[in-house]
Design an enzyme around this catalytic site. Sequence first.
Site, mmCIF file in Angstrom:
data_model
loop_
_atom_site.group_PDB
_atom_site.id
_atom_site.type_symbol
_atom_site.label_atom_id
_atom_site.label_comp_id
_atom_site.label_asym_id
_atom_site.label_seq_id
_atom_site.Cartn_x
_atom_site.Cartn_y
_atom_site.Cartn_z
ATOM 1 N N TYR A 2 11.749 3.280 -4.201
ATOM 2 C CA TYR A 2 9.846 2.280 -4.261
ATOM 3 C C TYR A 2 8.479 2.940 -5.368
ATOM 4 C CZ TYR A 2 6.965 -0.487 -1.269
ATOM 5 O OH TYR A 2 5.906 -1.592 -0.424
ATOM 6 N N SER A 16 1.273 -1.169 -4.314
ATOM 7 C CA SER A 16 1.199 -0.569 -2.542
ATOM 8 C C SER A 16 0.588 0.746 -2.840
ATOM 9 C CB SER A 16 2.744 0.129 -2.523
ATOM 10 O OG SER A 16 3.019 0.671 -1.531
HETATM 11 P P1 NAD Z 1 8.301 -8.779 4.277
HETATM 12 O O1 NAD Z 1 10.228 -7.824 4.297
HETATM 13 O O2 NAD Z 1 7.704 -9.418 4.873
HETATM 14 O O3 NAD Z 1 8.742 -9.851 3.000
HETATM 15 C C1 NAD Z 1 10.032 -9.706 2.261
HETATM 16 C C2 NAD Z 1 9.529 -11.071 0.773
HETATM 17 O O4 NAD Z 1 10.384 -11.010 -0.026
HETATM 18 C C3 NAD Z 1 11.051 -12.001 2.082
HETATM 19 O O5 NAD Z 1 9.930 -13.358 1.626
HETATM 20 C C4 NAD Z 1 11.896 -11.645 1.807
HETATM 21 O O6 NAD Z 1 12.732 -13.404 1.681
HETATM 22 C C5 NAD Z 1 11.846 -11.224 0.391
HETATM 23 N N1 NAD Z 1 12.613 -11.030 -0.177
HETATM 24 C C6 NAD Z 1 13.560 -10.453 -0.422
HETATM 25 N N2 NAD Z 1 14.793 -9.764 -0.999
HETATM 26 C C7 NAD Z 1 14.228 -10.850 -2.189
HETATM 27 C C8 NAD Z 1 15.235 -11.357 -3.319
HETATM 28 N N3 NAD Z 1 16.277 -10.471 -3.704
HETATM 29 N N4 NAD Z 1 14.808 -12.472 -3.786
HETATM 30 C C9 NAD Z 1 13.935 -13.412 -3.376
HETATM 31 N N5 NAD Z 1 13.160 -12.727 -2.880
HETATM 32 C C10 NAD Z 1 13.482 -11.378 -1.823
HETATM 33 O O7 NAD Z 1 7.904 -7.586 3.654
HETATM 34 P P2 NAD Z 1 5.636 -7.019 2.975
HETATM 35 O O8 NAD Z 1 6.454 -6.315 3.998
HETATM 36 O O9 NAD Z 1 5.343 -8.649 3.407
HETATM 37 O O10 NAD Z 1 5.837 -6.693 1.491
HETATM 38 C C11 NAD Z 1 6.228 -7.827 0.461
HETATM 39 C C12 NAD Z 1 5.403 -6.495 -0.611
HETATM 40 O O11 NAD Z 1 4.545 -6.096 -0.776
HETATM 41 C C13 NAD Z 1 6.386 -6.340 -1.446
HETATM 42 O O12 NAD Z 1 6.319 -5.859 -2.708
HETATM 43 C C14 NAD Z 1 6.039 -4.702 -0.589
HETATM 44 O O13 NAD Z 1 6.637 -3.486 -1.291
HETATM 45 C C15 NAD Z 1 4.870 -4.714 -0.888
HETATM 46 N N6 NAD Z 1 4.128 -4.190 0.461
HETATM 47 C C16 NAD Z 1 4.145 -3.619 1.656
HETATM 48 C C17 NAD Z 1 3.363 -3.114 1.976
HETATM 49 C C18 NAD Z 1 3.786 -3.005 3.931
HETATM 50 O O14 NAD Z 1 3.234 -2.680 4.810
HETATM 51 N N7 NAD Z 1 4.024 -4.552 4.343
HETATM 52 C C19 NAD Z 1 2.539 -2.006 1.723
HETATM 53 C C20 NAD Z 1 2.393 -2.300 0.624
HETATM 54 C C21 NAD Z 1 3.052 -2.941 0.032
#
Ligand code: NAD
Length: 264
Positions: free
Chosen positions: A159, A146
């Site tokens: 985080y 991130s």
């Molecule tokens: P999201 O909430 O849409 O998806 C998260 C996914 O992880 C889901 O499929 C959920 O079921 C799964 N998950 C959560 N806890 C879990 C566990 N204990 N075991 C297995 N699966 C689990 O989130 P997202 O925004 O798509 O985030 C995905 C990744 O991208 C994360 O690592 C997040 O930190 C990173 N990220 C997101 C953003 C953003 O703006 N959305 C920005 C930078 C980084």
Amino acid sequence: MSSKLLSGKTALVTGSTSGIGLGIARALAGEGANIVFNGFADAQDIATLLENTAQEFGIQAVHHNADMSKPAEIAALFAFATEKFGGVDVLVNNAGIQFVANVEDFPAEKWDAIIAINLTSAFHTSRLALPRMKQQNWGRIINLASTHGLVGSAGKSAYVAAKHGLIGLTKVSALETAQTGVTVNAICPGFVLTPLVQKQVDDRAAKEGLSNDEAKRALLADKQPSGEFVTPEQLGALAVFLCSDAAGQVRGAAWNVDGGWVAQ
Ligand code: NAD
């Protein structure tokens, strides 16, 4: 015989039932990879996802519901991927959660969960994936870090610590594979409008009495100079590039896709 980039290869994308992981899984499936989905969702929704992905891209799609905070379940996920497809060629460490509070108010169990899911799980998946990747002299590990792996934001101690740690793991894994056909890199998105970020939009709307659209604009205005969200499709396209031969010497990068966030 298909000539797609990842035909005959297997990609495991953790946390791929939603958001960024889903976008990346779809992009890799579009390049012919069989997909091991992971993450939580309703059983019927998962069945529909597997059927639709397999049909749309002409690949095999399976799902394992390992909780990525539990090392024994991660081992079971790898045993499942090996049984189904012989192993994992492309590993995308994407599962992640968020919680926002100042350090003195941060619940200890939330800290532990964020470190376990956002950081430690990537160590376990990497240690299980690397022997086969090294042995076949080809593999790709892509860690979803991130902008918070590069800079901090108040309220996000666990985080930010986990994502900085994940970039550290990326660098070390890249060095340990530097003279092989295995590459390890991190992608550092800014705000992407997924359920994880929608919760922050909702919290902001409630706290400041804003509409959903106003709260989205306010969140972006704080951090993301483009004023636009990054999309899962854009991140999927970068993941595909990192799997290509053209990216064979991209090693240990922490590649921001952030509308200018860390350029400030
Ligand atoms: P999201 O909430 O849409 O998806 C998260 C996914 O992880 C889901 O499929 C959920 O079921 C799964 N998950 C959560 N806890 C879990 C566990 N204990 N075991 C297995 N699966 C689990 O989130 P997202 O925004 O798509 O985030 C995905 C990744 O991208 C994360 O690592 C997040 O930190 C990173 N990220 C997101 C953003 C953003 O703006 N959305 C920005 C930078 C980084």
